[in-house]
Design a protein around this motif. Sequence first.
Motif, mmCIF file in Angstrom:
data_model
loop_
_atom_site.group_PDB
_atom_site.id
_atom_site.type_symbol
_atom_site.label_atom_id
_atom_site.label_comp_id
_atom_site.label_asym_id
_atom_site.label_seq_id
_atom_site.Cartn_x
_atom_site.Cartn_y
_atom_site.Cartn_z
ATOM 1 N N GLY A 1 0.765 -1.248 0.000
ATOM 2 C CA GLY A 1 0.000 0.000 0.000
ATOM 3 C C GLY A 1 0.793 1.294 0.000
ATOM 4 O O GLY A 1 0.270 2.348 -0.383
ATOM 5 N N LEU A 2 2.045 1.257 0.448
ATOM 6 C CA LEU A 2 2.822 2.504 0.507
ATOM 7 C C LEU A 2 3.232 2.939 -0.898
ATOM 8 O O LEU A 2 3.383 2.098 -1.793
ATOM 9 C CB LEU A 2 4.085 2.296 1.349
ATOM 10 C CG LEU A 2 3.932 2.324 2.872
ATOM 11 C CD1 LEU A 2 5.232 1.865 3.527
ATOM 12 C CD2 LEU A 2 3.542 3.714 3.369
ATOM 13 N N PRO A 3 3.438 4.244 -1.101
ATOM 14 C CA PRO A 3 4.019 4.684 -2.369
ATOM 15 C C PRO A 3 5.329 3.936 -2.617
ATOM 16 O O PRO A 3 6.068 3.628 -1.668
ATOM 17 C CB PRO A 3 4.286 6.175 -2.132
ATOM 18 C CG PRO A 3 3.380 6.570 -1.028
ATOM 19 C CD PRO A 3 3.183 5.345 -0.171
ATOM 20 N N GLU A 4 5.602 3.642 -3.882
ATOM 21 C CA GLU A 4 6.716 2.761 -4.226
ATOM 22 C C GLU A 4 8.045 3.152 -3.576
ATOM 23 O O GLU A 4 8.787 2.305 -3.083
ATOM 24 C CB GLU A 4 6.875 2.704 -5.739
ATOM 25 C CG GLU A 4 7.264 1.325 -6.224
ATOM 26 C CD GLU A 4 6.895 1.140 -7.687
ATOM 27 O OE1 GLU A 4 7.816 0.931 -8.477
ATOM 28 O OE2 GLU A 4 5.698 1.226 -8.014
ATOM 29 N N GLY A 5 8.329 4.414 -3.538
ATOM 30 C CA GLY A 5 9.608 4.880 -3.010
ATOM 31 C C GLY A 5 9.769 4.645 -1.508
ATOM 32 O O GLY A 5 10.879 4.740 -0.981
ATOM 33 N N LEU A 6 8.677 4.362 -0.797
ATOM 34 C CA LEU A 6 8.745 4.187 0.663
ATOM 35 C C LEU A 6 8.656 2.720 1.093
ATOM 36 O O LEU A 6 8.941 2.384 2.240
ATOM 37 C CB LEU A 6 7.608 4.967 1.333
ATOM 38 C CG LEU A 6 7.628 6.495 1.184
ATOM 39 C CD1 LEU A 6 6.364 7.111 1.798
ATOM 40 C CD2 LEU A 6 8.865 7.092 1.864
ATOM 41 N N ARG A 7 8.244 1.852 0.145
ATOM 42 C CA ARG A 7 7.919 0.463 0.530
ATOM 43 C C ARG A 7 9.069 -0.280 1.191
ATOM 44 O O ARG A 7 8.864 -1.032 2.148
ATOM 45 C CB ARG A 7 7.495 -0.333 -0.709
ATOM 46 C CG ARG A 7 6.106 0.008 -1.120
ATOM 47 C CD ARG A 7 5.681 -0.740 -2.353
ATOM 48 N NE ARG A 7 4.467 -0.107 -2.834
ATOM 49 C CZ ARG A 7 3.816 -0.477 -3.922
ATOM 50 N NH1 ARG A 7 4.270 -1.484 -4.642
ATOM 51 N NH2 ARG A 7 2.724 0.149 -4.274
#
Length: 358
Positions: A22-28
């Motif tokens: 669920g997190l934006p890709e850059g934070l996953r």
Amino acid sequence: MPRLLISADCHVTEPPDLWTRGLPEGLRARGPRVELIEGRTCLLVEDRVARKLPPLGEGAGSPERPAFWQPDDPAARLAALERDGVWAEVMYPNIAFFCTYVIEDPALQAATCRVYNDWLADRFGACERVAGVGLVPARDIPATVAELEHIRARGLRAALLPAHSDERPYNHTAWEPVWEAAAALGLPLSFHAGTGREQTPARGAGAAVVNYVVTVSGPMETLAYLCASGVLERHPELRVGMVECGAGWLAWTLDAMDDAYREHHAWVRPRLAELPSFYFRRQGFVTFQRDPVGIANRARTGERCLLWGSDYPHPEGTFPESRKVVEEQFAGVPDASAERILFRNAAELYGLPLPAAH
Ligand code: MN
């Protein structure tokens, strides 16, 4: 003895891959994630282990001791409540509970909250017997306010903040926009024991008992911050709860604050229109599972600030024996008092419906 119980403290277990999906890709890669490390199931955030968890795939647990990883679809949830004799619940997170306030990056913390809040609203928003508590970030105040607004818009009923904020204590003026927003939005703020500080600071002999006592009594300090600093006086519509911390210490704490206010008056700032305890009785509450001392002291604290909770499905909770635990504790307590503490206070605070006969 009232027939109805509302648990003001329950926890839902999120899917273990909620944030990696669920997190934006850059934070996953840095967000909450569950991984096997040397055979142990670990909850990681950023570059460290926030907590070791029960093994994934350990099955659904026994009816008496539900597994941490129990699937949390709404129907199964209501069935578990009914089995325990509980009519409705206030729902806190589980995975997010253990890791959100450990996250150091403010943007990651805010995004972690958003993913949880949207999942909770999507999954349980239609259950009128579930009051979902949203999660708000605590490192960046504008993000805290934005998430309070989002929680309100998504229909959640309250907001969780860490029980302790050592870097920016709750008497700091930076928190003012948060108090203002929560009061204006009608969202009670919950300071749940076990968040904001390490849960297990003690090691060695007696540590398990020491850690429990230190953790559950921690909100005593938070309560004093909010009352004595004038936060509650300045925001009379704000409601604040100390959750899963027991109630037996409350009568003493209210007296101790007032005693300090009178006896140390020369040093007391700010001056308040009333004694500190007045504001807690007007706006505060605590939740407990088993606390005969808190019940015995109810005439001193008032009954409107005491709420019972089962802490389902945690091991220190009362599931599946909530009715028995409650009946033992409330033997001899007049029905009107027991009803207040066991369901009316929670129903009023969180807007939970009661069956027609109540
Ligand atoms: Mn709890």
